[in-house]
Motif scaffolding. Structure first.
Motif, mmCIF file in Angstrom:
data_model
loop_
_atom_site.group_PDB
_atom_site.id
_atom_site.type_symbol
_atom_site.label_atom_id
_atom_site.label_comp_id
_atom_site.label_asym_id
_atom_site.label_seq_id
_atom_site.Cartn_x
_atom_site.Cartn_y
_atom_site.Cartn_z
ATOM 1 N N LEU A 48 -5.625 5.897 -0.492
ATOM 2 C CA LEU A 48 -5.915 7.320 -0.278
ATOM 3 C C LEU A 48 -7.408 7.613 -0.389
ATOM 4 O O LEU A 48 -7.928 8.477 0.326
ATOM 5 N N THR A 49 -8.099 6.900 -1.258
ATOM 6 C CA THR A 49 -9.548 7.091 -1.400
ATOM 7 C C THR A 49 -10.277 6.617 -0.141
ATOM 8 O O THR A 49 -11.196 7.287 0.344
ATOM 9 N N ILE A 50 -9.858 5.490 0.408
ATOM 10 C CA ILE A 50 -10.456 5.000 1.666
ATOM 11 C C ILE A 50 -10.180 5.980 2.790
ATOM 12 O O ILE A 50 -11.090 6.338 3.560
ATOM 13 N N VAL A 51 -8.935 6.443 2.895
ATOM 14 C CA VAL A 51 -8.573 7.408 3.948
ATOM 15 C C VAL A 51 -9.390 8.689 3.785
ATOM 16 O O VAL A 51 -9.882 9.254 4.773
ATOM 17 N N GLY A 52 -9.574 9.140 2.543
ATOM 18 C CA GLY A 52 -10.385 10.334 2.301
ATOM 19 C C GLY A 52 -11.831 10.136 2.710
ATOM 20 O O GLY A 52 -12.459 11.044 3.261
ATOM 21 N N GLY A 53 -12.374 8.954 2.460
ATOM 22 C CA GLY A 53 -13.742 8.656 2.890
ATOM 23 C C GLY A 53 -13.878 8.666 4.395
ATOM 24 O O GLY A 53 -14.851 9.203 4.945
ATOM 25 N N VAL A 54 -12.892 8.105 5.078
ATOM 26 C CA VAL A 54 -12.901 8.106 6.556
ATOM 27 C C VAL A 54 -12.780 9.531 7.069
ATOM 28 O O VAL A 54 -13.486 9.937 8.016
ATOM 29 N N MET A 55 -11.896 10.332 6.446
ATOM 30 C CA MET A 55 -11.743 11.731 6.877
ATOM 31 C C MET A 55 -13.042 12.511 6.672
ATOM 32 O O MET A 55 -13.422 13.328 7.520
ATOM 33 N N GLY A 56 -13.742 12.263 5.558
ATOM 34 C CA GLY A 56 -15.027 12.925 5.312
ATOM 35 C C GLY A 56 -16.059 12.558 6.359
ATOM 36 O O GLY A 56 -16.857 13.394 6.788
ATOM 37 N N TYR A 57 -16.028 11.309 6.803
ATOM 38 C CA TYR A 57 -16.958 10.866 7.840
ATOM 39 C C TYR A 57 -16.618 11.503 9.186
ATOM 40 O O TYR A 57 -17.495 12.009 9.892
ATOM 41 N N VAL A 58 -15.330 11.488 9.534
ATOM 42 C CA VAL A 58 -14.900 12.035 10.831
ATOM 43 C C VAL A 58 -15.122 13.541 10.887
ATOM 44 O O VAL A 58 -15.617 14.073 11.881
ATOM 45 N N ALA A 60 -17.057 15.607 8.772
ATOM 46 C CA ALA A 60 -18.381 16.154 8.479
ATOM 47 C C ALA A 60 -19.518 15.203 8.840
ATOM 48 O O ALA A 60 -20.680 15.527 8.637
ATOM 49 N N GLY A 61 -19.183 14.015 9.347
ATOM 50 C CA GLY A 61 -20.213 13.042 9.674
ATOM 51 C C GLY A 61 -20.912 12.491 8.435
ATOM 52 O O GLY A 61 -22.057 12.046 8.516
ATOM 53 N N SER A 62 -20.224 12.518 7.303
ATOM 54 C CA SER A 62 -20.823 12.118 6.031
ATOM 55 C C SER A 62 -20.742 10.610 5.828
ATOM 56 O O SER A 62 -19.675 10.060 5.564
ATOM 57 N N MET A 63 -21.903 9.958 5.945
ATOM 58 C CA MET A 63 -21.966 8.520 5.673
ATOM 59 C C MET A 63 -21.679 8.240 4.208
ATOM 60 O O MET A 63 -21.079 7.226 3.869
ATOM 61 N N ALA A 64 -22.120 9.145 3.330
ATOM 62 C CA ALA A 64 -21.881 8.970 1.893
ATOM 63 C C ALA A 64 -20.383 8.932 1.591
ATOM 64 O O ALA A 64 -19.942 8.146 0.753
ATOM 65 N N SER A 65 -19.611 9.756 2.282
ATOM 66 C CA SER A 65 -18.159 9.776 2.058
ATOM 67 C C SER A 65 -17.511 8.453 2.420
ATOM 68 O O SER A 65 -16.687 7.930 1.672
ATOM 69 N N ILE A 66 -17.873 7.919 3.572
ATOM 70 C CA ILE A 66 -17.233 6.681 4.007
ATOM 71 C C ILE A 66 -17.675 5.495 3.140
ATOM 72 O O ILE A 66 -16.872 4.615 2.809
ATOM 73 N N ILE A 67 -18.936 5.480 2.731
ATOM 74 C CA ILE A 67 -19.417 4.373 1.892
ATOM 75 C C ILE A 67 -18.804 4.466 0.493
ATOM 76 O O ILE A 67 -18.230 3.492 -0.017
#
Length: 141
Positions: A48-58, A60-67
């Protein structure tokens, strides 16, 4: 309240078997179930944390979220994998990551009152901390 104690003498010896002495053994299945629950929870929490990071990137374009989501998620999955051979380090790793995520998301939730992602991650982190602490308390080497 009257406490009942069952005991039986072994014929021909001075040994007695007391069922009250065996009471801690009844906790073993519960402890094993808690350890398994924590292990599977860390797997789920990691995904769920990985999926949340991907969703943040998709979204808001947040690289910090995906990393950050990818690293934290992989570490949580790694904690679940560690349970198979090194239970205590797995519990500790999952607990540390859960505390770090709680430290990041609980203040954000209290500031913004947004359910996604801060609210969900706050709840998931707190559950991870509780399961980790309980698993450490009841874990026997």
């Amino acid at each position: 309240m009257v406490s009942q104690r069952l005991s039986a003498a072994i014929p021909g010896s001075d040994l007695q078997l007391s069922l009250s002495a065996l009471a801690p053994l009844t906790l073993l299945p519960k402890v094993a179930a808690m350890i398994d629950l924590t292990k599977y929870y860390y797997f789920l929490f990691g995904v769920l944390t990985i999926v949340g990071g991907v969703m943040g990137y998709v979204k808001a374009g947040s690289m910090a979220s995906i990393i950050a989501g990818g690293i934290a998620g992989l570490l949580l999955i790694g904690a679940g994998v560690l349970f198979a051979t090194h239970t205590q380090p797995g519990i500790i790793l999952g607990l540390i990551i859960s505390i770090a995520l709680a430290g990041r998301f609980i203040p954000a939730f209290l500031k913004e009152y947004s359910v996604m992602p801060a609210g969900m991650m706050s709840v998931l982190s707190v559950i991870g901390v509780i399961l980790g602490v309980l698993s450490l308390i009841f874990y026997k080497r």
